[in-house]
Design an enzyme around this catalytic site. Structure first.
Site, PDB file in Angstrom:
ATOM      1  N   SER A  91       0.840  -1.208   0.000  1.00  0.00           N
ATOM      2  CA  SER A  91       0.000   0.000   0.000  1.00  0.00           C
ATOM      3  C   SER A  91       0.869   1.249   0.000  1.00  0.00           C
ATOM      4  O   SER A  91       1.458   1.568  -1.010  1.00  0.00           O
ATOM      5  CB  SER A  91      -1.040   0.031   1.115  1.00  0.00           C
ATOM      6  OG  SER A  91      -1.969   1.073   0.849  1.00  0.00           O
ATOM      7  N   CYS A 146      -1.354  -4.071   3.604  1.00  0.00           N
ATOM      8  CA  CYS A 146      -2.124  -5.306   3.639  1.00  0.00           C
ATOM      9  C   CYS A 146      -1.157  -6.411   4.048  1.00  0.00           C
ATOM     10  O   CYS A 146       0.050  -6.233   4.010  1.00  0.00           O
ATOM     11  CB  CYS A 146      -2.777  -5.593   2.288  1.00  0.00           C
ATOM     12  SG  CYS A 146      -1.650  -5.842   0.926  1.00  0.00           S
ATOM     13  N   HIS A 162       3.871  14.341   6.139  1.00  0.00           N
ATOM     14  CA  HIS A 162       3.772  15.769   5.837  1.00  0.00           C
ATOM     15  C   HIS A 162       4.270  16.497   7.075  1.00  0.00           C
ATOM     16  O   HIS A 162       3.892  16.133   8.188  1.00  0.00           O
ATOM     17  CB  HIS A 162       2.329  16.161   5.513  1.00  0.00           C
ATOM     18  CG  HIS A 162       2.220  17.509   4.915  1.00  0.00           C
ATOM     19  ND1 HIS A 162       2.429  17.742   3.567  1.00  0.00           N
ATOM     20  CD2 HIS A 162       1.959  18.708   5.475  1.00  0.00           C
ATOM     21  CE1 HIS A 162       2.270  19.023   3.324  1.00  0.00           C
ATOM     22  NE2 HIS A 162       1.984  19.639   4.468  1.00  0.00           N
TER      23      HIS A 162
END
EC number: 4.1.1.50
Length: 134
Positions: free
Chosen positions: A64, A84, A69
């Site tokens: 994934s 996953c 940030h």
């Protein structure tokens, strides 16, 4: 009983040394090392330097993604780790980031993603495992 397709950990890190989260190069190094710590599979990445402060970045994983940030002027970073497969990999990657940045406070939430029924889950998880995801 339901199964899930993935684990999503989000964390807001406060009280981070601004020098650790201001430059794109440092953020890149941090996320790439978190991928190694989690034994995850990097597909690609993109990072960006903000002016005058901060950086953002994402690593696309076979499992994934991991993203960050930063707001060094507020001593804050937000981090997502979504995988996953083996949930311990997501925890190891997130723990690496948190330990590396040594925040004074962490607000962390963990979500099960893609809740599926057991009878369908076996088929979906088998297909995903054959595709190399989980």
């Amino acid at each position: 009983m339901a199964k899930t397709l993935g684990l999503h950990i989000i964390a807001d890190l406060y009280g981070v040394n601004p020098d650790l989260i201001d430059r794109e190069e440092d953020i890149r190094h941090l996320l790439e090392n978190s991928v190694k710590a989690g034994e995850l599979t990097k597909i690609s990445s993109h990072f960006y330097q903000f002016n005058p402060h901060g950086a953002t970045g994402v690593i696309l994983l076979a499992e994934s993604h991991i993203s960050i940030h930063t707001w060094p002027e507020h001593k804050t970073a937000t981090v997502d780790v979504f995988t996953c497969g083996d949930p311990s990999k997501a925890y190891r990657a997130m723990d690496y980031i948190i330990n590396s940045l040594s925040p004074t406070h962490v607000d962390k939430k963990v979500f099960d993603r893609g809740i599926i029924e057991d009878s369908k889950g076996k088929d979906v998880l088998w297909i995903m495992s054959k595709a190399g995801c989980c």
